[in-house]
Design an enzyme around this catalytic site. Structure first.
Site, PDB file in Angstrom:
ATOM      1  N   GLU A 155      56.624  42.812  40.960  1.00 25.20           N
ATOM      2  CA  GLU A 155      56.564  41.717  40.088  1.00 25.20           C
ATOM      3  C   GLU A 155      56.666  42.439  38.585  1.00 25.20           C
ATOM      4  OE1 GLU A 155      52.834  39.624  40.728  1.00 25.20           O
ATOM      5  OE2 GLU A 155      53.060  39.547  42.802  1.00 25.20           O
ATOM      6  N   LYS A 204      55.594  43.455  35.148  1.00 26.61           N
ATOM      7  CA  LYS A 204      54.195  43.237  34.746  1.00 26.61           C
ATOM      8  C   LYS A 204      54.044  42.772  33.041  1.00 26.61           C
ATOM      9  CE  LYS A 204      49.915  46.263  33.930  1.00 26.61           C
ATOM     10  NZ  LYS A 204      49.638  46.103  32.656  1.00 26.61           N
ATOM     11  N   ASP A 240      53.146  41.797  29.555  1.00 26.66           N
ATOM     12  CA  ASP A 240      52.243  42.222  28.594  1.00 26.66           C
ATOM     13  C   ASP A 240      51.726  41.105  27.772  1.00 26.66           C
ATOM     14  OD1 ASP A 240      50.855  44.084  27.292  1.00 26.66           O
ATOM     15  OD2 ASP A 240      52.677  44.956  26.186  1.00 26.66           O
ATOM     16  N   TYR A 257      50.155  34.727  39.025  1.00 31.13           N
ATOM     17  CA  TYR A 257      50.239  35.719  39.821  1.00 31.13           C
ATOM     18  C   TYR A 257      49.502  36.158  40.850  1.00 31.13           C
ATOM     19  CZ  TYR A 257      48.457  38.702  35.835  1.00 31.13           C
ATOM     20  OH  TYR A 257      47.328  38.851  34.902  1.00 31.13           O
ATOM     21  N   LYS A 314      54.143  51.869  35.422  1.00 37.05           N
ATOM     22  CA  LYS A 314      54.425  51.847  34.161  1.00 37.05           C
ATOM     23  C   LYS A 314      55.720  52.239  33.758  1.00 37.05           C
ATOM     24  CE  LYS A 314      51.188  50.262  31.841  1.00 37.05           C
ATOM     25  NZ  LYS A 314      49.783  50.683  31.491  1.00 37.05           N
ATOM     26  N   CYS A 358      29.949  71.700  10.911  1.00 33.28           N
ATOM     27  CA  CYS A 358      30.258  70.433  11.040  1.00 33.28           C
ATOM     28  C   CYS A 358      30.732  69.918   9.699  1.00 33.28           C
ATOM     29  CB  CYS A 358      28.949  69.832  11.530  1.00 33.28           C
ATOM     30  SG  CYS A 358      29.023  68.016  11.554  1.00 33.28           S
ATOM     31  N   CYS A 375      27.363  67.442   8.530  1.00 35.28           N
ATOM     32  CA  CYS A 375      26.344  67.914   8.109  1.00 35.28           C
ATOM     33  C   CYS A 375      26.042  69.285   7.762  1.00 35.28           C
ATOM     34  CB  CYS A 375      25.117  67.563   9.269  1.00 35.28           C
ATOM     35  SG  CYS A 375      25.281  68.511  10.587  1.00 35.28           S
ATOM     36  N   CYS A 382      28.780  69.996  17.095  1.00 36.65           N
ATOM     37  CA  CYS A 382      27.819  70.375  15.857  1.00 36.65           C
ATOM     38  C   CYS A 382      26.531  70.242  16.420  1.00 36.65           C
ATOM     39  CB  CYS A 382      27.676  68.960  15.014  1.00 36.65           C
ATOM     40  SG  CYS A 382      26.489  68.942  13.982  1.00 36.65           S
ATOM     41  N   CYS A 418      22.190  65.102  11.948  1.00 33.71           N
ATOM     42  CA  CYS A 418      23.734  64.843  11.588  1.00 33.71           C
ATOM     43  C   CYS A 418      23.895  63.300  11.668  1.00 33.71           C
ATOM     44  CB  CYS A 418      24.620  65.483  12.624  1.00 33.71           C
ATOM     45  SG  CYS A 418      26.274  65.257  12.304  1.00 33.71           S
TER      46      CYS A 418
HETATM   47  S1  IVH Z   1      47.849  41.558  39.461  1.00 31.82           S
HETATM   48  C1  IVH Z   1      43.931  42.377  41.439  1.00 31.82           C
HETATM   49  N1  IVH Z   1      50.275  40.917  38.572  1.00 31.82           N
HETATM   50  O1  IVH Z   1      48.054  43.786  34.107  1.00 31.82           O
HETATM   51  C2  IVH Z   1      45.045  42.281  40.679  1.00 31.82           C
HETATM   52  N2  IVH Z   1      48.389  41.764  36.866  1.00 31.82           N
HETATM   53  O2  IVH Z   1      46.735  46.505  34.434  1.00 31.82           O
HETATM   54  C3  IVH Z   1      44.934  41.748  39.193  1.00 31.82           C
HETATM   55  N3  IVH Z   1      49.444  41.771  34.761  1.00 31.82           N
HETATM   56  O3  IVH Z   1      44.707  42.662  34.044  1.00 31.82           O
HETATM   57  C4  IVH Z   1      46.113  41.800  38.665  1.00 31.82           C
HETATM   58  N4  IVH Z   1      51.382  41.163  35.072  1.00 31.82           N
HETATM   59  O4  IVH Z   1      46.520  41.161  32.848  1.00 31.82           O
HETATM   60  C5  IVH Z   1      48.921  41.460  38.017  1.00 31.82           C
HETATM   61  N5  IVH Z   1      52.308  40.533  38.091  1.00 31.82           N
HETATM   62  C6  IVH Z   1      51.155  40.693  37.651  1.00 31.82           C
HETATM   63  C7  IVH Z   1      50.695  41.257  36.232  1.00 31.82           C
HETATM   64  C8  IVH Z   1      49.502  41.670  36.072  1.00 31.82           C
HETATM   65  C9  IVH Z   1      50.779  41.478  34.301  1.00 31.82           C
HETATM   66  C10 IVH Z   1      48.131  42.420  33.996  1.00 31.82           C
HETATM   67  C11 IVH Z   1      46.933  41.747  34.085  1.00 31.82           C
HETATM   68  C12 IVH Z   1      45.805  42.599  34.660  1.00 31.82           C
HETATM   69  C13 IVH Z   1      46.641  43.801  34.064  1.00 31.82           C
HETATM   70  C14 IVH Z   1      46.065  45.399  34.734  1.00 31.82           C
END
Ligand code: IVH
Length: 715
Positions: free
Chosen positions: A123, A125, A127, A234, A322, A416, A419, A440, A446
């Protein structure tokens, strides 16, 4: 009406009594009866008057003063929500190998063969920021932010305004269903919002994620509604009944219930398919219209997810792959040395501002002295920096052909900068190795260390005092109001002084700004002062609220070296009450007792003992405790037939791997040991068990086979 500073003490007391009564009546009419009888402005005036009198006569503040009840009508913040099931985070993978390792770990844990494939959902991810939506009988009853994972903020009113979030579910949802997903803002909505902000002379947002977070955290839902936000579902939290057996099946159900699920989600059977999917998403990334920062893989079968369970805060059954960090070129204008809480001298690169992945970067970390020498980073150099997600930007390398001719190697200071004490690199007695960090030696003299310790104390994982940020701590320290944690609570006895310091600071700031703009100084009165009253009032209330604190949070906040959130929790679980902990630390056995705790080793135990060996620390802690009501650590919520027992597995296990058996036993509160002694409670013996079985018989320990064990722990 007499101005507050003209009142006699008797008059003030009478008026405070009247105001407390009146405000309480209006609160009740507004909240309880939904039938306010005065305007918002008149109500605000009552509270303001109350605050003004209290600021003038702090000794007369009533125990039931309306100013202690923020969150009444003019709530400046959101109510807290304890998540029914914690909101977890994900482990990260940065390369194809990391992903292969992840699948390997899953296979090993489940005892699968190397050639067996594990289907996963892949899926994008998203942001944005995660949110949890609670539905009861198909109706949205609560929406919350993630917060620290255990406790978030109630933002129901704002989430209701997002059109992707159904207020009532379609189809046949479970009675209790917490759907979790990501609130995000499209690039288009983000640009439109920033244009509007600019036109109205308001600050703009750095990126869509900040804009989304800022929008759902608006106190006025009307503002939230005016921002175009979206939501992808999700995962889930509490659920009364699982409507599907796989992650992909669950996502289909979410669609049936009326949620938006990311259309790119795909089920993959092999590593090859997974990596192909990753590349295809990466190539689509720029054209999606919203930000994603990687791909999440989740083991598809829910029964396998259940078996895999969690390690600390992340599931074993999922990982975030990532996208590579984004890079940019800029000039290193200076190297500044910051002194941290433990005296560590941290070099920070001051950069010519540059945009990397949509965010303006001005600083980067240089780690330590050796790192600077290794990369031969010099002031004036052109450098390549990179930034990935929330991580502090880093300097990847120096472009030596662009180096100015007269540049000199950087000399790391041995004193330092705050201080002037010597800064040294400690040498480990056992290994003879030099520490990477220079520290330090000024300790309590300090100022930098004092201030950083106070900042750590009030930070989110510690006392989490809202409104008391780093700048305010610095200011109060500079003005002599703060030296040690107890002083923070003593502030509640001097709101007037706090007010004065803040007012002087604001005046100095605005004068500075006016001077910078070439204007004459002016006397500002009225609105700003009212705002300041409110700031002080809220701050006092925020500090007051934290007088009640959990033992684990308190231990973490003390800032003992090597003791973070996890260790603090281990200690709190063991000692349970503050008195037991203090007594334990006074005892000659302190170190041995700490070391006997699972998860605490020699270095950590020694650091804790060092802290308590220092009389100054103990005195400061006692002064702090005079202000506090420390809540004991509760016993583990779930008691199981094996909690507190020591278990040994031996021989071949046929229904699960050793690792899985150990993880399950530990999650039920048992301690798993590798050898049998008189302290062992249960030996689980499979075929081929040898000497350990004999030991068990010798010590008279209960022995059972795998089936009996599974029956005991309920499956
Ligand atoms: S699953 C137990 N699925 O990524 C699993 N998270 O780095 C919980 N996020 O806090 C998360 N897309 O905010 C899941 N398809 C996706 C996601 C996703 C974005 C975010 C989410 C999570 C963070 C973790």
């Amino acid at each position: 009406m007499k101005p507050a500073d003209k009142l006699t003490s008797a008059e003030a007391q009478k008026e405070l009594d009247r105001l407390a009564r009146e405000i309480a009546i209006h609160d009740r009419r507004y909240h309880g009866e939904d039938a306010p009888t005065i305007s918002d402005a008149d109500y605000d005036a009552l509270r303001r008057r109350n605050a003004q009198i209290e600021a003038r006569f702090p000794l007369l503040v009533r125990a039931d003063s309306p100013s202690h009840r923020v969150g009444a009508k003019v709530s400046e913040k959101f109510a807290k929500v304890v998540h029914a099931r914690p909101m977890l985070s994900l482990d990260n993978a940065f390369s194809d190998e990391d992903v292969a390792d992840f699948l390997g770990r899953v296979r090993r844990f489940l005892g699968l063969k190397e050639e067996e494939d594990i289907a996963v959902t892949a899926e994008p991810k998203i942001d944005g920021l995660s949110a949890s939506l609670r539905y009861e009988h198909g109706v949205l009853v609560q929406g919350a932010t993630r917060g620290d994972g255990a406790e978030g903020e109630d933002i129901t009113a704002n989430l209701r305004t997002i059109s992707d979030i159904p207020l009532r579910l379609k189809g046949n949802p479970p009675d209790v269903l917490e759907v979790r997903g990501e609130v995000y803002m499209t690039h288009k909505a983000f640009e439109a919002l920033n244009q509007r902000q600019e036109k109205d002379g308001k600050p703009t947002y750095a990126n869509p994620r900040n804009a989304a977070a800022g929008s759902v955290r608006q106190l006025d839902p009307a503002i939230s509604a005016s921002r175009k936000l979206n939501f992808f579902a999700y995962t889930w939290g509490e659920i009364s009944e699982l409507p599907a057996k796989t992650q992909s099946g669950m996502l289909e159900k979410f669609t049936d219930y009326g949620f938006a699920v990311n259309p790119l989600v795909k089920r993959c059977e092999t590593l090859d398919q997974i990596l192909k999917f990753y590349s295809s998403i990466e190539s689509k990334r720029a054209k999606l219209g919203y930000d994603i920062d990687g791909v999440v893989y989740k083991v598809d079968r829910l029964d396998l997810q259940e078996r895999l369970g969690f390690v600390s805060r992340s599931p074993r059954w999922a990982i975030a792959h990532k996208f590579p960090a984004e890079q940019a070129e800029t000039v290193l204008e200076d190297i500044e040395i910051q002194v941290g809480r433990t005296g560590k001298l941290a070099p920070v690169a001051r950069l010519k501002p540059v945009t990397v992945g949509g965010v303006v970067v001005r600083n980067a970390t240089l780690h330590n002295e050796d790192e600077i020498a290794r990369k031969d980073v010099r002031i004036g150099d052109t450098v390549v920096i990179q930034r990935a997600g929330d991580v502090i930007p880093q300097i990847v390398r120096v472009l030596e052909d662009k180096r100015p001719k007269n540049s000199k190697p950087y000399k790391f200071p041995h004193l330092c900068p705050v201080c002037g004490s010597h800064a040294v690199r400690e040498v480990d007695e056992k290994t003879g190795k030099q520490d990477v960090d220079r520290r330090c030696t000024g300790g309590l003299i300090c100022d930098a260390q004092t201030v950083e310790r106070l900042k750590y104390f009030v930070a989110r994982d510690g006392f989490d005092i809202e409104g008391l940020g780093g700048t305010m701590i610095e200011l109060f320290h500079e003005k002599g109001l703060l030296k040690e944690p107890a002083d923070i609570f003593a502030l509640t006895e001097k709101p007037e002084k706090v007010s004065k310091v803040l007012a002087a600071h604001r005046a100095a700031l605005s004068e500075e700004r006016r001077a910078a703009e070439g204007k004459d100084p002016v006397k500002t009165k009225g609105k700003k002062e009212e705002r300041e009253d409110k700031v002080v009032e809220n701050l006092m209330a925020a500090i007051e609220r934290r007088r009640k604190i959990g033992l684990d949070r308190l231990i973490n906040a003390l800032g003992i070296r090597h003791v973070g959130e996890t260790t603090a929790r281990l200690i709190a679980r063991h000692y349970r009450t503050i008195n037991a902990f203090l007594k334990g630390m006074e005892s000659d056995e302190a170190r041995a007792e700490l070391e006997s705790l699972e998860g605490i080793g020699g270095v950590v135990a020694e650091a804790i003992c060092d802290f308590f060996d220092e009389p100054h620390n103990v005195k400061a802690l006692h002064r702090l405790l005079e202000w506090l009501d420390v809540t004991p650590m509760a016993a583990p919520a779930k008691s199981s037939p094996v909690s507190g027992k020591t278990v040994v597995f031996t021989g071949t296990l046929e229904k699960m791997t050793r690792q899985e058996a150990k993880a399950r036993a530990e999650s039920l509160g048992a301690k798993v040991s590798g050898s049998v002694s008189a302290k062992t409670d249960i030996v689980v013996a499979g075929p081929g068990a040898g000497s350990k079985l004999k030991d068990a018989q010798k010590h008279g320990v209960q022995v059972m086979d795998e089936d009996a064990w599974l029956k005991l722990i309920g499956g």
